[in-house]
Each structure stands twice: as C-alpha cells, then as structure tokens.
Design a protein around this motif. Structure first.
Motif, PDB file in Angstrom:
ATOM      1  N   ALA A   1      -4.927  14.304  -6.365  1.00 17.32           N
ATOM      2  CA  ALA A   1      -5.720  14.913  -5.330  1.00 17.32           C
ATOM      3  C   ALA A   1      -5.965  14.219  -4.685  1.00 17.32           C
ATOM      4  N   ALA A   2      -5.567  12.519  -3.760  1.00 17.98           N
ATOM      5  CA  ALA A   2      -5.775  11.863  -2.683  1.00 17.98           C
ATOM      6  C   ALA A   2      -4.494  11.999  -2.353  1.00 17.98           C
ATOM      7  N   SER A   3      -4.103  12.925  -2.104  1.00 14.42           N
ATOM      8  CA  SER A   3      -2.607  12.440  -1.161  1.00 14.42           C
ATOM      9  C   SER A   3      -2.779  13.358  -0.011  1.00 14.42           C
TER      10      SER A   3
ATOM     11  N   VAL B   1       6.371  16.511  -2.846  1.00 15.66           N
ATOM     12  CA  VAL B   1       5.592  15.417  -2.504  1.00 15.66           C
ATOM     13  C   VAL B   1       6.333  14.399  -2.317  1.00 15.66           C
ATOM     14  N   PHE B   2       6.003  13.536  -1.210  1.00 12.24           N
ATOM     15  CA  PHE B   2       6.441  12.854  -1.160  1.00 12.24           C
ATOM     16  C   PHE B   2       5.602  11.117  -1.943  1.00 12.24           C
ATOM     17  N   ASN B   3       6.750   9.962  -2.088  1.00 14.03           N
ATOM     18  CA  ASN B   3       5.647   8.773  -2.451  1.00 14.03           C
ATOM     19  C   ASN B   3       6.436   7.782  -1.546  1.00 14.03           C
ATOM     20  N   ILE B   4       4.898   7.696  -0.636  1.00 22.90           N
ATOM     21  CA  ILE B   4       5.575   6.955   0.590  1.00 22.90           C
ATOM     22  C   ILE B   4       5.181   5.579   0.561  1.00 22.90           C
ATOM     23  N   ASP B   5       5.425   4.113   0.976  1.00 29.83           N
ATOM     24  CA  ASP B   5       5.253   2.755   0.655  1.00 29.83           C
ATOM     25  C   ASP B   5       4.906   3.236   1.910  1.00 29.83           C
ATOM     26  N   LEU B   6       4.125   2.136   2.376  1.00 30.08           N
ATOM     27  CA  LEU B   6       3.668   1.789   3.854  1.00 30.08           C
ATOM     28  C   LEU B   6       3.812   0.362   3.947  1.00 30.08           C
ATOM     29  N   LEU B   7       3.814   0.296   5.548  1.00 24.83           N
ATOM     30  CA  LEU B   7       3.528  -1.618   6.404  1.00 24.83           C
ATOM     31  C   LEU B   7       2.482  -1.516   6.549  1.00 24.83           C
ATOM     32  N   THR B   8       1.775   0.034   6.636  1.00 25.77           N
ATOM     33  CA  THR B   8       0.435  -0.356   7.611  1.00 25.77           C
ATOM     34  C   THR B   8      -0.853   0.419   6.368  1.00 25.77           C
TER      35      THR B   8
ATOM     36  N   VAL C   1      -2.935   3.894   5.829  1.00 24.08           N
ATOM     37  CA  VAL C   1      -3.106   5.281   5.700  1.00 24.08           C
ATOM     38  C   VAL C   1      -3.428   5.554   6.863  1.00 24.08           C
ATOM     39  N   ALA C   2      -4.771   5.210   7.104  1.00 26.42           N
ATOM     40  CA  ALA C   2      -5.006   6.099   8.482  1.00 26.42           C
ATOM     41  C   ALA C   2      -3.873   5.338  10.161  1.00 26.42           C
ATOM     42  N   GLU C   3      -2.947   4.430   9.826  1.00 27.81           N
ATOM     43  CA  GLU C   3      -2.618   4.314  11.183  1.00 27.81           C
ATOM     44  C   GLU C   3      -1.190   5.293  10.604  1.00 27.81           C
ATOM     45  N   PHE C   4      -0.552   4.954   9.125  1.00 30.83           N
ATOM     46  CA  PHE C   4       0.215   6.138   8.751  1.00 30.83           C
ATOM     47  C   PHE C   4       0.331   7.294   9.366  1.00 30.83           C
ATOM     48  N   LYS C   5      -1.326   8.013   9.119  1.00 32.13           N
ATOM     49  CA  LYS C   5      -1.679   9.729   9.824  1.00 32.13           C
ATOM     50  C   LYS C   5      -1.720   9.117  10.723  1.00 32.13           C
ATOM     51  N   GLN C   6      -1.966   8.750  12.444  1.00 32.39           N
ATOM     52  CA  GLN C   6      -1.157   8.565  13.755  1.00 32.39           C
ATOM     53  C   GLN C   6      -0.143   8.484  13.349  1.00 32.39           C
ATOM     54  N   ASP C   7       0.850   8.162  13.505  1.00 31.32           N
ATOM     55  CA  ASP C   7       1.937   8.534  13.115  1.00 31.32           C
ATOM     56  C   ASP C   7       2.522   9.851  12.763  1.00 31.32           C
TER      57      ASP C   7
ATOM     58  N   GLU D   1       0.664  -1.009  -0.108  1.00 27.31           N
ATOM     59  CA  GLU D   1       0.082   0.041   0.016  1.00 27.31           C
ATOM     60  C   GLU D   1       0.777   0.606  -0.069  1.00 27.31           C
ATOM     61  N   SER D   2       0.313   2.711  -0.589  1.00 27.24           N
ATOM     62  CA  SER D   2       1.729   3.447  -0.911  1.00 27.24           C
ATOM     63  C   SER D   2       0.460   4.366  -1.007  1.00 27.24           C
ATOM     64  N   THR D   3       1.385   5.692  -0.831  1.00 26.64           N
ATOM     65  CA  THR D   3       0.481   7.070  -0.733  1.00 26.64           C
ATOM     66  C   THR D   3       1.192   8.128  -0.653  1.00 26.64           C
ATOM     67  N   LEU D   4       0.597   9.467  -1.214  1.00 29.59           N
ATOM     68  CA  LEU D   4       1.215  10.348  -1.619  1.00 29.59           C
ATOM     69  C   LEU D   4       1.125  11.929   0.106  1.00 29.59           C
ATOM     70  N   ILE D   5       2.386  12.141   0.201  1.00 26.80           N
ATOM     71  CA  ILE D   5       2.025  13.923   0.813  1.00 26.80           C
ATOM     72  C   ILE D   5       2.752  14.664   0.614  1.00 26.80           C
ATOM     73  N   SER D   6       1.805  15.034   0.391  1.00 29.64           N
ATOM     74  CA  SER D   6       2.666  16.519   0.040  1.00 29.64           C
ATOM     75  C   SER D   6       3.181  18.035   1.148  1.00 29.64           C
TER      76      SER D   6
END
Length: 394
Positions: free
Chosen positions: A385-387, A308-315, A317-323, A266-271
C-alpha cells in the motif's frame, strides 16, 4: 603564485587538497580562485573522507559512490571557512552515520575504529652520513609522513628522541633492521604496529625509501612467526613518502577492515504497469538504475504486465520522485484510496417497530442498481500500500 597554480590544476581536471583533519570525518581543503571553487572543494573533501573511512583509494570508482559524490551536501554536518598559509580554505565535517550507510549500500570496505597507532622509526642517509629522524627534528620527511598519513586516516607516532630513545637504540640497529633492539625500544610506545623507514637521499627530488612493516605489537615482534612486509618507493621526498604511506595503509586496511553488505539507509517499492515486453523491462530497469537517487534495485514481483521493484535509495523518497519525473516514459498513476466500511450485521430474528407506513403490495418494489468499479482498499498492514505507482509508456 599559489592561487594561479591552483587555478591551473582545476583547469586540468584535478584539485589540490590540503588535509588538516582532526578526525576521520573532518577535513580542510583549499579554496581555488574560481567560480566553482566551493563546489569542487566540497566534492574533494567528501572523497577524501570516504577514502579515510573505507580504507580504499579507489572508492570513487564505485558506481554508487559516484552518484553520492554529486550529492555531497546532504552528507555535510558542519561547514566553516578558514585559512591555510594565508590561502582561503573550507573546513568540513561529515555525518558519520550517513557515510556508514552509504558505504553499506555501496558494498564497500570499512576500516573500523579505533585504529591501531603506527610507530614510525626513520633513518636518513645523505652524503653517506646517517642520522635518526626524531619527532622534534627539523626534517621534511616527518611533515610528509604526517600529511600523507592524515589523508589516509592512519594514526602515526614518531619517537620523541629523548634520553630513553637515544640510549635504547642505535643508528646501526635501525639501518640493519635488527628486530630485537627495535622491538625493545618500541615497547614504551602504545602502538599496534611498527614501521621502519630508511631514506636515501641521492640529490634534489631523487630519493629512495625502503620500508619494513611489522604488523603487530612490539612485545610480539621477536617471537612472532608472522613475517614483516617490505616495500620501496623512489622520487621526490613528498612523492615517495606518499606512495609508501599509501601502500602501508592499503595493507593495514585490507588486514583490519571489514566488508559491508547491501543494507539500505532508505528504500521504497515502485510498481510499474504496462511493461509489455522484455525490451520494455530492460529499458525501464536501465533508466531506474541511472537515476542519481538510486543506489540499487531488485525485482520484487512480476504480475502480468506489472513489475514491482524494491529500490534502495541514496536520498529521500521525495527526491526519488523528483528524479522519476525526469524519465519521459514514466507516468505517475494516482491511485484513489477508498476506506470501505463493512455493512452492518442484520439479525434476522430481531423484530423492529416501524414508525412509517408499510408499502402496500400494489406499489412497485424499489430496486437498487449496483454498479461495480475497481477500488483500492487501504490495508494498513499491507506493505504494497505504501508503494509508488507508475505507467510505462515505452
């Protein structure tokens, strides 16, 4: 007595595991008599399964794996309690798909399945007397070999010692390492490799094990141009056997394993805006990499003071936001998304009938003041738009 010993091992920073696996993704570990027993058992079990699946004893040293070990509960698919020699144990099964994703993220090796079975011929020398150790022999060596092989996910077969075995090969054939009779006697077993083990017992806790590995089917051994692999180990029967099996497993995993890439589960973008300097950038990058939910990251784009970073996640996206909420220099930016409707198209040639009176020329014209403001228009096909949006306050 055993309970006390396990507690002492925990205090020294180690954890004794007893594997009673039925597959690569299942294992059973003893529960120590401590407040953290279950947590420690889960971590030990997860590490054991990762070693079996990857084929690497050093898998826990991988930075991504270190983070995953602390989040092992999300990989557990089944848990139950049992007993091993009247001691409480924990039986665990892990999600195979998630583990493969994890090893891919970690760019680790993967010892693919099904794995070739290993036929193990054992000759033991004690007080200058030699004997062949069969499957039904009451020998601790067979138990140690099976236990150590299970921990590495190495399927082994020990000859049964029936009439066919006894008449097809002699002790001198095995002790001399003669390839032709060993190959001939091994062909009745469906194996992909053959291991010859010679155990010399010099006394209590004083053993020498010399081994020879033929990494090919018995039918190919005699005419093969591929030489055997040899090794030796000394010490207690359990210790020397474990070292032998580890060396053999390391070799087979290296030869038959594959290297995985960096595809993320799972991955996400963060600006992140307001990144004013190189120092800000590297501090931000370091903080993101340190998060336990992050497997890896890459810079997607840099525009002005925004990165803008492309993040590869171990968890998730919701847990990433908590971190992210625990990073004091990061402030979440809530972006208002406005659905802008296009103005209606007016046909200049069309004629309209107005039911209301027309304003006279003497009356002042009505003017509309247009106030410009920044709005973000949602475009469904735009991946940005989903970042996630944040501000860096370095």
């Amino acid at each position: 007595m055993l309970r006390t010993a396990l507690t002492l091992l925990l205090l020294m920073g180690s954890f004794f595991t007893f594997a009673a696996s039925t597959g690569l993704y299942q294992t059973e570990v003893l529960l120590a008599d401590s407040d953290s027993a279950e947590r420690d058992a889960k971590r030990a079990a997860f590490e054991n399964v990762l070693i079996k699946v990857s084929g690497s004893r050093d898998i826990a040293n991988n930075e991504i794996i270190k983070k995953a070990l602390s989040k092992n509960s999300s990989y557990i698919s089944q848990l139950s309690y049992g007993e091993i020699n009247e001691q409480p144990s924990l039986k665990l099964s892990f999600n195979s798909k998630q583990i493969k994703h994890l090893l891919t993220q970690a760019k680790s090796s993967y010892w693919s399945t099904p794995r070739n079975k290993l036929l193990v011929w054992i000759v033991e020398e004690k007080y200058r007397a030699r004997k062949v150790v069969w499957e039904q022999s009451s020998s601790e060596i067979t138990s140690y070999i099976k236990g150590s092989s299970d921990k590495r996910g190495l399927p082994v077969i020990i000859p049964v010692g029936d009439f066919d075995d006894v008449t097809s090969i002699s002790i001198s054939d095995l002790w001399g390492g003669f390839v032709e009779p060993i190959a001939s006697a091994s062909q009745r077993y469906d194996t992909g490799a053959v291991l010859l083990v010679k155990v010399i017992n010099h006394g209590p806790n004083n053993n020498t094990i010399r081994w020879t590995l033929f990494d090919e089917k018995p039918q190919s051994m005699v005419m093969s141009k591929k030489g055997p692999i040899e090794g030796a180990a000394k010490g207690s029967a359990a210790g020397a056997t474990a070292r032998m099996i580890n060396d053999v497993s390391d070799y087979l995993a290296d030869q038959h394993g594959i290297q995985l890439g960096g595809e993320s589960a799972e991955s996400t973008l963060i600006s992140v805006m307001n990144v004013q300097s190189t120092e800000d950038f590297f501090q931000l990058e370091t903080q993101l990499k340190a998060l336990s939910s992050v497997a890896s990251l890459q810079v997607d784009s840099i525009t002005g003071d925004s990165v803008v970073f492309n993040i590869d996640l171990l968890t998730s996206v919701a847990e990433f936001k908590q971190d992210l909420a625990n990073v004091s220099q990061l402030e979440e930016v809530v972006v208002e998304v406005i659905d802008v409707q296009p103005d209606p198209v007016v046909d200049d040639q069309a004629s309209y009938t107005l039911n209301e009176p027309v304003t006279s020329a003497a009356e002042p014209a009505i003017t509309t003041e247009i106030i410009e403001s920044e709005v973000l228009v949602a475009e469904p096909d735009d991946p940005q738009a989903a970042s996630l949006s944040y501000r860096w306050n370095g």
